[in-house]
Design a protein around this motif. Structure first.
Motif, PDB file in Angstrom:
ATOM      1  N   UNK A  34       4.408  38.579 -36.359  1.00 29.23           N
ATOM      2  CA  UNK A  34       5.245  37.494 -35.901  1.00 29.23           C
ATOM      3  C   UNK A  34       5.130  37.740 -34.428  1.00 29.23           C
ATOM      4  N   UNK A  35       6.102  38.922 -33.918  1.00 30.61           N
ATOM      5  CA  UNK A  35       6.459  39.226 -32.303  1.00 30.61           C
ATOM      6  C   UNK A  35       5.474  40.115 -31.346  1.00 30.61           C
ATOM      7  N   UNK A  36       4.866  40.446 -32.408  1.00 31.63           N
ATOM      8  CA  UNK A  36       3.662  41.011 -31.063  1.00 31.63           C
ATOM      9  C   UNK A  36       2.424  39.842 -30.816  1.00 31.63           C
ATOM     10  N   UNK A  37       2.966  38.202 -31.371  1.00 26.35           N
ATOM     11  CA  UNK A  37       1.815  37.253 -31.033  1.00 26.35           C
ATOM     12  C   UNK A  37       1.913  36.184 -30.169  1.00 26.35           C
ATOM     13  N   UNK A  38       3.324  36.078 -29.943  1.00 30.60           N
ATOM     14  CA  UNK A  38       4.371  35.007 -29.837  1.00 30.60           C
ATOM     15  C   UNK A  38       3.192  34.294 -28.416  1.00 30.60           C
ATOM     16  N   UNK A  39       3.241  34.833 -27.346  1.00 35.26           N
ATOM     17  CA  UNK A  39       2.457  34.845 -25.989  1.00 35.26           C
ATOM     18  C   UNK A  39       1.152  34.861 -26.103  1.00 35.26           C
ATOM     19  N   UNK A  40       0.256  35.045 -27.761  1.00 36.04           N
ATOM     20  CA  UNK A  40      -0.659  34.742 -27.653  1.00 36.04           C
ATOM     21  C   UNK A  40      -1.776  33.537 -28.492  1.00 36.04           C
ATOM     22  N   UNK A  41      -0.639  33.782 -29.695  1.00 39.03           N
ATOM     23  CA  UNK A  41      -0.987  32.780 -30.816  1.00 39.03           C
ATOM     24  C   UNK A  41      -0.246  31.704 -30.670  1.00 39.03           C
ATOM     25  N   UNK A  42      -0.516  30.205 -31.070  1.00 40.64           N
ATOM     26  CA  UNK A  42       0.222  28.810 -31.672  1.00 40.64           C
ATOM     27  C   UNK A  42       1.308  29.718 -33.080  1.00 40.64           C
ATOM     28  N   UNK A  43       2.253  29.122 -33.059  1.00 37.82           N
ATOM     29  CA  UNK A  43       3.392  29.448 -33.645  1.00 37.82           C
ATOM     30  C   UNK A  43       2.751  29.273 -35.352  1.00 37.82           C
ATOM     31  N   UNK A  44       1.534  28.419 -35.522  1.00 41.54           N
ATOM     32  CA  UNK A  44       1.070  27.597 -36.585  1.00 41.54           C
ATOM     33  C   UNK A  44       0.092  28.916 -37.051  1.00 41.54           C
ATOM     34  N   UNK A  45      -0.474  29.597 -36.255  1.00 39.27           N
ATOM     35  CA  UNK A  45      -1.392  30.873 -36.257  1.00 39.27           C
ATOM     36  C   UNK A  45      -0.637  31.825 -36.699  1.00 39.27           C
ATOM     37  N   UNK A  46       0.093  32.043 -35.946  1.00 41.01           N
ATOM     38  CA  UNK A  46       1.225  32.698 -36.524  1.00 41.01           C
ATOM     39  C   UNK A  46       2.006  33.021 -38.077  1.00 41.01           C
ATOM     40  N   UNK A  47       2.325  31.580 -38.105  1.00 39.69           N
ATOM     41  CA  UNK A  47       2.101  31.694 -39.491  1.00 39.69           C
ATOM     42  C   UNK A  47       1.147  31.999 -40.577  1.00 39.69           C
ATOM     43  N   UNK A  48      -0.581  31.631 -40.191  1.00 38.23           N
ATOM     44  CA  UNK A  48      -0.591  31.842 -40.954  1.00 38.23           C
ATOM     45  C   UNK A  48      -1.101  33.112 -41.339  1.00 38.23           C
TER      46      UNK A  48
END
Length: 143
Positions: A34-48
């Motif tokens: 979660x935290x390390x992907x804030x700036x790299x992935x869309x939030x929907x992709x983080x959920x996935x």
């Protein structure tokens, strides 16, 4: 420790006890997903990604939950709150904070029950429900 070929003294230099290891494992997985992907992935992709990680590591998380070694739902909710705060613009109104907290706690409990529980459901279905819950309760903002 014997299987890891680690001396007891070395273990205790890094961790107070087995519960500290459990907390570290949970925090490490959630932070990486979660935290390390804030700036790299869309939030929907983080959920996935989180759903995938929970599904892939079911055995570990189930064992931690069975031993009550860590408040997994609470930890997951905290990380989800940070993400949702970025989606909704970080509204600091007490009603917004409370609503965000309850939303994330509900999603975390649902994922715990449906992905990690007995008779687990396909994580993609569960994550989709979480995405729809967020979309239905937060103003639209691209992360």
């Amino acid at each position: 420790m014997r299987m890891a070929k680690m001396r007891r003294q070395t273990f205790y230099e890094y961790f107070e006890d087995k519960y500290a290891v459990a907390e570290w494992v949970v925090e490490d997985v959630l932070s990486a997903a979660i935290d390390q992907n804030f700036d790299y992935l869309r939030w929907e992709d983080i959920f996935d990604l989180v759903g995938y990680e929970l599904d892939a590591k079911q055995a570990i998380f189930r064992q931690l939950a069975d031993q009550r070694a860590v408040d997994f739902v609470g930890r997951l909710a905290v990380h989800l709150e940070r993400l949702v705060m970025r989606i909704d613009g970080g509204d600091d109104q007490s009603e917004s904070i409370a609503a965000r907290h309850m939303l994330c706690l509900g999603i975390a409990a649902d994922w715990d029950r449906r992905i990690l529980g007995v008779g687990a459901v396909d994580y993609e279905v569960v994550v989709g429900d979480g995405v729809r819950a967020v979309e239905g309760t937060t103003p639209k903002k691209r992360v």
